[in-house]
Design an enzyme around this catalytic site. Structure first.
Site, PDB file in Angstrom:
ATOM      1  N   LYS A 128      50.277 -39.439  28.769  1.00  0.00           N
ATOM      2  CA  LYS A 128      51.053 -38.473  28.028  1.00  0.00           C
ATOM      3  C   LYS A 128      50.572 -38.348  26.573  1.00  0.00           C
ATOM      4  O   LYS A 128      50.785 -37.325  25.946  1.00  0.00           O
ATOM      5  CB  LYS A 128      52.538 -38.902  27.977  1.00  0.00           C
ATOM      6  CG  LYS A 128      53.177 -39.174  29.290  1.00  0.00           C
ATOM      7  CD  LYS A 128      54.686 -39.480  29.029  1.00  0.00           C
ATOM      8  CE  LYS A 128      55.403 -39.786  30.306  1.00  0.00           C
ATOM      9  NZ  LYS A 128      55.286 -41.216  30.688  1.00  0.00           N
ATOM     10  N   ASP A 148      41.375 -47.725  22.924  1.00  0.00           N
ATOM     11  CA  ASP A 148      41.726 -49.129  22.683  1.00  0.00           C
ATOM     12  C   ASP A 148      40.572 -49.974  23.226  1.00  0.00           C
ATOM     13  O   ASP A 148      39.539 -50.126  22.567  1.00  0.00           O
ATOM     14  CB  ASP A 148      43.053 -49.388  23.410  1.00  0.00           C
ATOM     15  CG  ASP A 148      43.771 -50.618  22.920  1.00  0.00           C
ATOM     16  OD1 ASP A 148      43.094 -51.593  22.599  1.00  0.00           O
ATOM     17  OD2 ASP A 148      45.007 -50.620  22.856  1.00  0.00           O
ATOM     18  N   VAL A 173      50.199 -49.285  17.346  1.00  0.00           N
ATOM     19  CA  VAL A 173      50.650 -48.142  16.535  1.00  0.00           C
ATOM     20  C   VAL A 173      51.460 -47.173  17.384  1.00  0.00           C
ATOM     21  O   VAL A 173      51.275 -47.080  18.596  1.00  0.00           O
ATOM     22  CB  VAL A 173      49.464 -47.399  15.880  1.00  0.00           C
ATOM     23  CG1 VAL A 173      48.859 -48.215  14.764  1.00  0.00           C
ATOM     24  CG2 VAL A 173      48.395 -47.022  16.897  1.00  0.00           C
TER      25      VAL A 173
HETATM   26  C1  PRP Z   1      46.800 -44.996  26.139  1.00  0.00           C
HETATM   27  C2  PRP Z   1      45.882 -43.917  25.589  1.00  0.00           C
HETATM   28  C3  PRP Z   1      44.674 -44.015  26.460  1.00  0.00           C
HETATM   29  C4  PRP Z   1      44.636 -45.485  26.828  1.00  0.00           C
HETATM   30  C5  PRP Z   1      43.635 -46.178  25.973  1.00  0.00           C
HETATM   31  O1  PRP Z   1      47.531 -44.496  27.193  1.00  0.00           O
HETATM   32  O2  PRP Z   1      46.469 -42.636  25.636  1.00  0.00           O
HETATM   33  O3  PRP Z   1      44.763 -43.201  27.598  1.00  0.00           O
HETATM   34  O4  PRP Z   1      45.933 -46.037  26.572  1.00  0.00           O
HETATM   35  O5  PRP Z   1      43.551 -47.544  26.332  1.00  0.00           O
HETATM   36  P1  PRP Z   1      42.167 -48.220  26.707  1.00  0.00           P
HETATM   37  O6  PRP Z   1      41.125 -47.707  25.770  1.00  0.00           O
HETATM   38  O7  PRP Z   1      42.445 -49.688  26.513  1.00  0.00           O
HETATM   39  O8  PRP Z   1      41.849 -47.904  28.131  1.00  0.00           O
HETATM   40  P2  PRP Z   1      48.774 -45.268  27.835  1.00  0.00           P
HETATM   41  O9  PRP Z   1      48.305 -46.101  28.991  1.00  0.00           O
HETATM   42  O10 PRP Z   1      49.510 -45.994  26.747  1.00  0.00           O
HETATM   43  O11 PRP Z   1      49.663 -44.085  28.439  1.00  0.00           O
HETATM   44  P3  PRP Z   1      50.455 -42.902  27.675  1.00  0.00           P
HETATM   45  O12 PRP Z   1      49.429 -42.019  27.025  1.00  0.00           O
HETATM   46  O13 PRP Z   1      51.192 -42.215  28.769  1.00  0.00           O
HETATM   47  O14 PRP Z   1      51.374 -43.547  26.665  1.00  0.00           O
END
Ligand code: PRP
Length: 181
Positions: free
Chosen positions: A45, A105, A155
């Site tokens: 999302k 990340d 964050v």
């Molecule tokens: C977050 C972000 C990326 C991913 C990055 O999504 O939007 O898609 O994590 O992490 P990585 O580099 O360690 O793979 P999240 O899983 O938090 O889902 P969301 O966007 O629905 O909050």
């Protein structure tokens, strides 16, 4: 104004800083894809806020699609395998595709998505990410449009959540000391 913010600490990026960076990235994208049409693919999302602001600053014919992915629990952190919850609605073969992410990340989600999307044979495939945490990517990544490098801290805001909240903050902040992600 944006709901309860007692769990928040320092503001890392203000609304002005974010909006100015979005305009700068959109300008580069507009120049780089001149005379071409572009498909923006947002990763749900988190990317929905950024995608909406970015798209309105890009002066090109644009189409939109979204993917939703989730990790297979802790295995993702080591294997980089993600589960696709929502795939693309449209074929992207022969199209210029720009993948829009809010944050990189470990980089494993992005690596997986780039590999997956490249099997669909797009004419080109690039990445626009607002934030990249420094020093923790487990894989080399080629990010054409990168907004800000930030320290590897938790964050929230501007699409990023803590327990699904705070996505609607127009700025990016860290969690207050003692609040556990
Ligand atoms: C977050 C972000 C990326 C991913 C990055 O999504 O939007 O898609 O994590 O992490 P990585 O580099 O360690 O793979 P999240 O899983 O938090 O889902 P969301 O966007 O629905 O909050």
């Amino acid at each position: 104004m944006f709901g309860e913010t007692a769990e928040l600490g320092e503001v890392l990026l203000t609304e002005d800083e974010i909006q100015s960076k979005i305009r700068e990235m959109a300008k580069r994208i507009t120049e780089d894809y001149r005379e071409r049409s572009l498909v923006l693919v947002g990763v749900l999302k988190g990317a929905f806020i950024m995608m909406s602001d970015l798209a309105r600053e890009i002066d090109l014919p644009l189409e939109f699609d979204f993917m939703a992915v989730s990790s297979y629990g802790s295995a993702t952190r080591t294997s980089g395998v993600v589960r696709i919850l929502k795939d693309l609605d449209f074929e992207i073969s022969g199209r210029h595709v720009l993948l829009v992410e809010d944050i990189i990340d470990s980089g494993l989600t992005l690596k997986y998505l780039l590999k997956y999307l490249s099997t669909r044979k797009p004419a080109s495939l690039e990445v626009c990410a607002l934030l990249r945490k420094t020093g923790i990517q487990k894989v080399p990544l080629d990010v054409r449009y990168e907004g800000f490098e930030i320290p590897p801290v938790f964050v929230v805001g501007y699409g990023l959540d803590f327990l699904q909240r705070y996505r609607n903050l127009p700025y990016v902040a860290v969690l207050r000391d003692g609040v556990q992600p």
